[in-house]
Design a protein around this motif. Structure first.
Motif, short mmCIF file in Angstrom:
data_model
loop_
_atom_site.label_atom_id
_atom_site.label_comp_id
_atom_site.label_asym_id
_atom_site.label_seq_id
_atom_site.Cartn_x
_atom_site.Cartn_y
_atom_site.Cartn_z
N LEU A 11 0.82 -1.21 0.00
CA LEU A 11 0.00 0.00 0.00
C LEU A 11 0.85 1.26 0.00
O LEU A 11 0.53 2.25 -0.66
N ALA A 12 1.95 1.24 0.74
CA ALA A 12 2.84 2.40 0.78
C ALA A 12 3.46 2.67 -0.58
O ALA A 12 3.61 3.82 -1.01
N ARG A 13 3.83 1.61 -1.30
CA ARG A 13 4.40 1.77 -2.65
C ARG A 13 3.36 2.37 -3.60
O ARG A 13 3.66 3.28 -4.39
N ILE A 18 1.45 8.31 -6.03
CA ILE A 18 0.57 9.48 -6.20
C ILE A 18 0.81 10.52 -5.11
O ILE A 18 0.00 11.42 -4.91
N GLY A 19 1.92 10.37 -4.39
CA GLY A 19 2.33 11.40 -3.44
C GLY A 19 1.70 11.33 -2.07
O GLY A 19 1.76 12.30 -1.32
N LEU A 25 -1.41 5.19 5.13
CA LEU A 25 -1.48 3.96 4.33
C LEU A 25 -1.17 2.73 5.18
O LEU A 25 -1.79 1.68 5.01
N PHE A 26 -0.22 2.84 6.10
CA PHE A 26 0.02 1.74 7.04
C PHE A 26 -1.22 1.49 7.89
O PHE A 26 -1.59 0.34 8.15
N PHE A 263 9.71 -1.50 12.49
CA PHE A 263 8.77 -1.66 13.60
C PHE A 263 7.84 -0.46 13.74
O PHE A 263 6.75 -0.58 14.28
N GLY A 264 8.25 0.70 13.23
CA GLY A 264 7.33 1.83 13.17
C GLY A 264 6.15 1.52 12.27
O GLY A 264 5.00 1.88 12.57
N ALA A 265 6.39 0.85 11.15
CA ALA A 265 5.30 0.45 10.26
C ALA A 265 4.32 -0.48 10.97
O ALA A 265 3.10 -0.38 10.80
#
Length: 387
Positions: A11-13, A18-19, A25-26, A263-265
């Protein structure tokens, strides 16, 4: 855990093309693959990722401490206290007034005062890192306000627990607050006077041993901090503050990057797991009104900080938008209110409010120059010309 990483990465990719920022997203990945949405459920119980999520928060705040130099505390202590105090006064009082206006009850209003009043240290840190603003001048008051907020929330949690649970134990609340404050003073003293000793203890040429050493230190102190009634985040921050001033500080900053990001993700993914989208329509108007109030209070607080630090409109806009996010502290309060059997609308409200600002804050921070056009020239100095 593997599925969580992959889902967050995919999802992040897609969003990056699109900025869109990675944080919402995470969170969205967690919502889509959690137990509250139709389709495939990757994690049935959000508590399964609780330890990994806590580690993500600890590492985010540890990195923040590494970047926050002791010189900033020694030379800017008064400014930091003024800016942080103004931020809390505006946002906490607005949150309490909003809670009373809703008519849900006094205990609920006290919970909302904390929810609306305290920024998300994790999200603010991630925004600064993603936008490459850690070294900007305005990041100093941003980090200073976060420090003041973390100290405040440690004491606020200790005082709030007996109030919302209906217990008449003022003495116990004072004792818990005193214990937490004493531990904070101990950490501050170690950061101020124990840097040389700590540097000698952790120094090693072997990267593997250095990673094990600093990771063990930050997790241990974070856990001890919780035992003393202090948020694990502030314990991790103080360890970062200590180690960042040692001779190994630069190497630690480089080595912690992949751990912090991974781990933040998971922290943000786990937050998404806890949100039930079906409950959000019940509180949509209170959520939107609260978001507008928070934006207004953040702008006012940023103007105060700009006057204190002598910043112009651009840095003031960065302060206002970066500190918008609400997150982990609000979730703690949601859990406390559920355990205390407070108004059942609090849970959906807090989830919706945090999600809106988690999405809005990174987007607004990346486009803060739009806000800067409409701010007054408070603290802005005249340009210096040659001749």
């Amino acid at each position: 855990m593997g599925g969580a990483f992959i889902a967050a990465a995919v999802l992040a990719r897609l969003g990056g093309r699109i900025g869109l920022p990675t944080i919402p997203l995470f969170i969205l990945a967690g919502m889509l693959l959690g137990p509250h949405t139709p389709g495939y459920v990757l994690v049935h119980d959000p508590h399964e990722l609780e330890m990994l999520s806590a580690l993500g928060l600890v590492l985010l705040l540890f990195y923040l401490g590494l970047e926050f130099h002791m010189d900033d505390l020694k030379t800017g202590g008064r400014q930091m206290a003024l800016a942080g105090g103004a931020y809390l006064a505006l946002n906490v009082s607005a949150g309490f007034g909003f809670g009373m206006a809703l008519g849900w009850g006094l205990s609920e209003a006290l919970v909302l005062a904390g929810v609306l009043g305290i920024s998300s240290s994790a999200i603010v840190t991630k925004v600064l890192v993603d936008l490459d603003r850690i070294g900007n001048p305005e990041s100093r008051p941003i980090l200073g306000i976060i420090v003041v907020e973390d100290i405040f929330l440690a004491l606020y949690l200790a005082a709030l627990q007996p109030v919302i649970s209906g217990a008449d134990s003022v003495g116990s609340a004072v004792a818990q607050g005193g214990k937490a404050f004493g531990f904070l003073l101990l950490l501050a003293a170690a950061a101020r006077w124990g840097t040389k000793l700590i540097g000698r203890l952790i120094a090693t040429k072997d990267d593997e041993l250095l990673v094990i050493s600093f990771l063990g230190a930050v997790v241990l102190v974070a856990g001890i901090a919780e035992e003393f009634g202090v948020a694990d985040a502030i314990g991790a921050f103080m360890v970062g503050l200590m180690l960042g001033q040692t001779g190994s500080g630069d190497r630690i900053r480089e080595l912690v990057h992949p751990l912090r990001d991974a781990f933040g993700a998971i922290f943000f993914f786990a937050f998404g797991l806890s949100i039930d989208p079906g409950d959000l329509p019940l509180v949509v108007w209170p959520v939107l009104i609260a978001a507008v109030i928070t934006v207004a209070m953040n702008v006012l607080a940023a103007l105060v900080a700009a006057r204190i630090y002598g910043f112009g409109r651009g840095p003031a806009a960065n302060v206002a938008t970066t500190l918008l996010a609400r997150g982990e502290f609000a979730l703690i309060l949601a859990t406390m209110s559920a355990n205390a059997a407070l108004d059942e609308r609090l849970g959906p409200f807090i989830a919706g409010y945090v999600l809106v600002l988690a999405v809005l804050a990174p987007l607004a921070a990346g486009r803060s120059h739009w806000l800067a056009r409409y701010l007054p020239r408070i603290g802005e100095q005249k340009p210096v010309t040659n001749g």
